[in-house]
Design a protein around this motif. Structure first.
Motif, PDB file in Angstrom:
ATOM      1  N   VAL A 158       0.850  -1.191   0.000  1.00  0.00           N
ATOM      2  CA  VAL A 158       0.000   0.000   0.000  1.00  0.00           C
ATOM      3  C   VAL A 158       0.888   1.244   0.000  1.00  0.00           C
ATOM      4  CG1 VAL A 158      -1.630   1.374   1.351  1.00  0.00           C
ATOM      5  CG2 VAL A 158      -1.959  -1.104   1.119  1.00  0.00           C
ATOM      6  N   PHE A 159       0.571   2.188  -0.886  1.00  0.00           N
ATOM      7  CA  PHE A 159       1.296   3.456  -0.952  1.00  0.00           C
ATOM      8  C   PHE A 159       0.441   4.543  -0.308  1.00  0.00           C
ATOM      9  CE2 PHE A 159       3.445   0.914  -4.004  1.00  0.00           C
ATOM     10  CZ  PHE A 159       4.732   1.424  -4.108  1.00  0.00           C
ATOM     11  N   GLY A 160       0.981   5.204   0.717  1.00  0.00           N
ATOM     12  CA  GLY A 160       0.270   6.279   1.376  1.00  0.00           C
ATOM     13  C   GLY A 160       0.094   7.478   0.459  1.00  0.00           C
ATOM     14  N   ALA A 161      -1.026   8.207   0.642  1.00  0.00           N
ATOM     15  CA  ALA A 161      -1.335   9.378  -0.176  1.00  0.00           C
ATOM     16  C   ALA A 161      -0.897  10.646   0.530  1.00  0.00           C
ATOM     17  CB  ALA A 161      -2.825   9.437  -0.470  1.00  0.00           C
ATOM     18  N   SER A 162      -0.561  11.684  -0.257  1.00  0.00           N
ATOM     19  CA  SER A 162      -0.112  12.942   0.339  1.00  0.00           C
ATOM     20  C   SER A 162      -1.264  13.749   0.910  1.00  0.00           C
ATOM     21  CB  SER A 162       0.636  13.786  -0.700  1.00  0.00           C
ATOM     22  OG  SER A 162      -0.233  14.175  -1.758  1.00  0.00           O
ATOM     23  N   ASN A 163      -2.437  13.733   0.242  1.00  0.00           N
ATOM     24  CA  ASN A 163      -3.508  14.665   0.607  1.00  0.00           C
ATOM     25  C   ASN A 163      -4.421  14.158   1.717  1.00  0.00           C
ATOM     26  OD1 ASN A 163      -4.477  12.706  -1.170  1.00  0.00           O
ATOM     27  ND2 ASN A 163      -5.994  14.053  -2.099  1.00  0.00           N
ATOM     28  N   GLY A 172      -5.267   3.613   6.473  1.00  0.00           N
ATOM     29  CA  GLY A 172      -6.424   4.020   5.697  1.00  0.00           C
ATOM     30  C   GLY A 172      -7.172   2.876   5.046  1.00  0.00           C
ATOM     31  N   GLY A 173      -7.992   3.231   4.054  1.00  0.00           N
ATOM     32  CA  GLY A 173      -8.906   2.274   3.464  1.00  0.00           C
ATOM     33  C   GLY A 173      -8.239   1.109   2.762  1.00  0.00           C
ATOM     34  N   ASP A 174      -7.110   1.339   2.070  1.00  0.00           N
ATOM     35  CA  ASP A 174      -6.429   0.232   1.403  1.00  0.00           C
ATOM     36  C   ASP A 174      -5.904  -0.775   2.425  1.00  0.00           C
ATOM     37  OD1 ASP A 174      -6.925   1.315  -1.068  1.00  0.00           O
ATOM     38  OD2 ASP A 174      -4.928   2.147  -1.348  1.00  0.00           O
ATOM     39  N   THR A 175      -5.279  -0.268   3.474  1.00  0.00           N
ATOM     40  CA  THR A 175      -4.764  -1.153   4.516  1.00  0.00           C
ATOM     41  C   THR A 175      -5.897  -1.891   5.211  1.00  0.00           C
ATOM     42  OG1 THR A 175      -2.813   0.221   4.906  1.00  0.00           O
ATOM     43  CG2 THR A 175      -3.493  -1.216   6.703  1.00  0.00           C
ATOM     44  N   ALA A 176      -6.955  -1.174   5.574  1.00  0.00           N
ATOM     45  CA  ALA A 176      -8.077  -1.785   6.275  1.00  0.00           C
ATOM     46  C   ALA A 176      -8.725  -2.890   5.442  1.00  0.00           C
ATOM     47  CB  ALA A 176      -9.109  -0.721   6.635  1.00  0.00           C
ATOM     48  N   SER A 177      -8.954  -2.625   4.160  1.00  0.00           N
ATOM     49  CA  SER A 177      -9.627  -3.615   3.324  1.00  0.00           C
ATOM     50  C   SER A 177      -8.741  -4.818   3.029  1.00  0.00           C
ATOM     51  CB  SER A 177     -10.105  -2.971   2.020  1.00  0.00           C
ATOM     52  OG  SER A 177      -9.064  -2.300   1.347  1.00  0.00           O
ATOM     53  N   VAL A 240      -1.357  -4.306  -5.295  1.00  0.00           N
ATOM     54  CA  VAL A 240      -0.874  -2.987  -4.870  1.00  0.00           C
ATOM     55  C   VAL A 240      -2.064  -2.039  -4.757  1.00  0.00           C
ATOM     56  CG1 VAL A 240       0.543  -0.982  -5.518  1.00  0.00           C
ATOM     57  CG2 VAL A 240       1.375  -3.308  -5.969  1.00  0.00           C
ATOM     58  N   GLY A 241      -2.085  -1.233  -3.687  1.00  0.00           N
ATOM     59  CA  GLY A 241      -3.054  -0.152  -3.541  1.00  0.00           C
ATOM     60  C   GLY A 241      -2.329   1.181  -3.585  1.00  0.00           C
ATOM     61  N   PRO A 262       2.325 -11.024 -13.632  1.00  0.00           N
ATOM     62  CA  PRO A 262       1.719  -9.694 -13.454  1.00  0.00           C
ATOM     63  C   PRO A 262       0.706  -9.699 -12.306  1.00  0.00           C
ATOM     64  CG  PRO A 262       1.717 -10.343 -15.764  1.00  0.00           C
ATOM     65  CD  PRO A 262       2.098 -11.562 -14.978  1.00  0.00           C
ATOM     66  N   ILE A 263       0.599  -8.573 -11.626  1.00  0.00           N
ATOM     67  CA  ILE A 263      -0.330  -8.451 -10.515  1.00  0.00           C
ATOM     68  C   ILE A 263      -1.171  -7.186 -10.682  1.00  0.00           C
ATOM     69  CG2 ILE A 263       1.084  -9.728  -8.862  1.00  0.00           C
ATOM     70  CD1 ILE A 263       1.984  -6.985  -7.721  1.00  0.00           C
ATOM     71  N   PRO A 264      -2.328  -7.123 -10.038  1.00  0.00           N
ATOM     72  CA  PRO A 264      -3.156  -5.913 -10.155  1.00  0.00           C
ATOM     73  C   PRO A 264      -2.603  -4.752  -9.346  1.00  0.00           C
ATOM     74  CG  PRO A 264      -4.191  -7.497  -8.674  1.00  0.00           C
ATOM     75  CD  PRO A 264      -2.995  -8.185  -9.269  1.00  0.00           C
ATOM     76  N   VAL A 265      -2.658  -3.564  -9.936  1.00  0.00           N
ATOM     77  CA  VAL A 265      -2.376  -2.321  -9.229  1.00  0.00           C
ATOM     78  C   VAL A 265      -3.686  -1.541  -9.197  1.00  0.00           C
ATOM     79  CG1 VAL A 265      -1.142  -0.116  -9.274  1.00  0.00           C
ATOM     80  CG2 VAL A 265       0.046  -2.230  -9.887  1.00  0.00           C
TER      81      VAL A 265
END
Length: 534
Positions: A158-163, A172-177, A240-241, A262-265
């Motif tokens: 999971v990549f954290g968002a700046s905003n 956040g939501g990617d980690t939680a899900s 990847v999220g 290949p994996i989903p992003v």
């Protein structure tokens, strides 16, 4: 400002707190436009590999935990984030420049969605269990016993968002899900808020230890771009999220697609979120629509992925006065701190580039800062005509900041052509009376739903409710997979895959598929939704 000792330079590789072997970098306070004394270190490629190996080792045990155990972990994370109290709020305000009220609300959204996924997991029916019992006497051929459900993919990066330093970042939501689905998570923290990330990372690690989760179920890494891409390329990573820019999302997608496997992003990227306003809506709710539009454009200094960057007006006698009312609201809006000087500079450059284009007019700008600032964004409203909009693709590009471009259309045909020219969007908003829509030769709802993942009738798109029915996604380039959402309980479906079990002894089946239905969940048995035993 000196941060507390526990927020400095933290990487978590599983439960181990380690200094990174990579470069040193520093936190930054955008409101003060000043580097903080806090020192952070990026991990090396070898350290990133270790985090992924720990996640891979944890996967088998974690994915087999009971729904109650996984739900308890998610709830414990929410509790630990709340236990950080004012320390987390103050740190996030310092590193983001966002106001305290906004960050406090975002913390509530973060813990709320963790608990929402805990309820989803505890109830259990999300696994979509489907059972077709054997039919040994069926002619001409018997049917074997076949049972199907969703299972976790494996380790997720999971990549954290700046905003959104909380709701779309470490917890956040990617980690939680992903955790809800049964996937270990490795978070690459965003460098704009490393101290905030470290605090939340520690909270997750603490929750994992208190609830007895497998070592490696979560890691938090500070990393440069090269190491970040190596996370995506690692063969043990299965998805990847990402929330961020189109360039960043596509770079990760290229890495993921070039792998032997290949994996989903699942990348949420750019959008201009068109708002379409018909004359009848202006006549009925003139000031409400105008003032609401200006407020939505400038909310959060325009740093929302759902910021309404394009407004389409069908020309009418009220068009000029409507635009002037929006302009007055924009002029009265003070500039505010953006996430960093780079984002602010990119915003100012985009406004200047639009302003000099033939046929584009700068209708209004917000108040001028009392002193020169490298981080304060000044709201702006621009306008053009539909023919000019259609002749220049640059006018449809996202401007990340508190601005919007109004496109005035003389006919419904011009409006339809303009909307059809747009790329995929996260949202599309329609303001019209029912009579206008019924009398039109165009099916505007169908047109907009082809372009966006969420279509609004009235209201404004900058509020994204975290609930079961929410879709926060859309056709490319809003996201890399229009079938998914990054907000709401359906986000869990990104990190699972279906598996069918044929002719298995009952005792060897997952609990969700066993005859007695020990989890008490809803299941599809020969086409009937039921909780009964088979």
């Amino acid at each position: 400002m000196q941060a507390t000792e526990r927020s400095l330079g933290v990487n978590f590789i599983g439960t181990d707190e380690v200094p990174g072997d990579g470069d040193v970098f520093y936190a930054y306070a955008p409101a003060q436009d000043d580097r903080l004394s806090d020192e952070f270190t990026n991990v090396s490629a070898a350290q990133a590999d270790l985090a992924i190996q720990k996640a891979a080792d944890a996967f088998a045990a974690y994915s087999k935990l009971t729904p109650t155990e996984r739900a308890g972990f998610l709830e414990a994370i929410a509790d630990e984030i709340e236990a950080l109290g004012d320390e987390l709020i103050e740190r996030a305000v310092l590193e983001s420049g966002l106001p305290k009220g906004r960050i406090t609300g975002e913390r509530g959204r973060t813990t709320g969605q963790l608990r929402l996924f805990a309820r989803l997991v505890r109830e259990g029916s999300w696994v979509d269990a489907r059972i077709n019992p054997a039919m040994p006497d069926r002619q001409p051929l018997p049917r074997p016993d076949i049972r199907r459900m969703l299972v976790a993919l494996g380790p997720v990066v999971v990549f954290g968002a700046s905003n959104f330093p909380l709701a779309f970042s470490v917890g956040g939501g990617d980690t939680a899900s992903a955790l809800a689905a049964g996937c270990p998570v490795i978070v690459k923290a965003h460098p704009s808020h490393p101290g905030t990330s470290s605090l939340v990372g520690r909270a997750i690690v603490t929750a994992a230890q208190k609830t007895g989760m497998p070592e490696g179920v979560f890691s938090l890494l500070h990393a440069d771009n090269e190491v970040a891409q190596s996370l995506v390329a690692h063969p043990a990573v299965k998805a990847v999220g990402f929330t961020g820019s189109r360039g960043g999302g596509l770079a990760l997608l290229r890495v993921a697609q070039s792998r032997p496997e290949p994996i989903p992003v699942y990348a949420e990227m750019s959008a201009v979120n068109p708002v379409v306003v018909f004359p009848g809506a202006i006549r009925e709710n003139f000031e409400k629509v105008a003032k609401g539009l200006a407020a939505s454009v400038t909310l959060g200094v325009g740093q929302f992925c759902t910021n309404p960057g394009l407004v389409f007006l069908l020309d009418s006698p009220q068009t000029e006065s409507f635009m002037e009312t929006v302009a007055q609201e924009v002029r009265a809006t003070s500039p505010a701190t953006m996430l960093n000087s780079r984002i602010r500079q990119a915003y100012e450059k985009s406004i200047q580039q639009l302003h000099v284009l033939p046929g584009v007019h700068l209708v209004a700008e917000g108040e001028v800062p009392a002193e020169a600032s490298r981080t304060e964004g000044r709201p702006a409203l621009l306008s053009t005509t539909a023919p000019l909009f259609l002749s220049n693709e640059a006018l449809a590009e996202e401007v990340f900041g508190p601005s919007s471009l109004v496109v005035v259309c003389n006919t419904e045909e011009e409006l339809a052509d303009s909307l059809n020219s747009l790329e995929g969007q996260l949202t599309a908003t329609l303001y019209a009376t029912e009579d206008e829509l019924q009398q039109s030769a165009f099916d505007w709802v169908a047109l907009l739903q082809e372009k966006a993942g969420r279509v609004l009738f009235g209201g404004y798109p900058t509020g994204v409710e975290v609930c079961e029915a929410m879709t926060h996604g859309g056709p490319f380039p809003a996201t890399t997979d229009s079938r998914t959402t990054s907000v709401g309980t359906a986000a869990i479906l990104r990190f699972v895959r279906p598996v069918s079990y044929q002719s298995f002894p009952d005792a060897l089946l997952p609990a969700a598929l066993q005859n007695a239905n020990p989890l008490g969940i809803w299941r599809n048995v020969d086409g009937e939704m039921t909780k009964r035993e088979v």
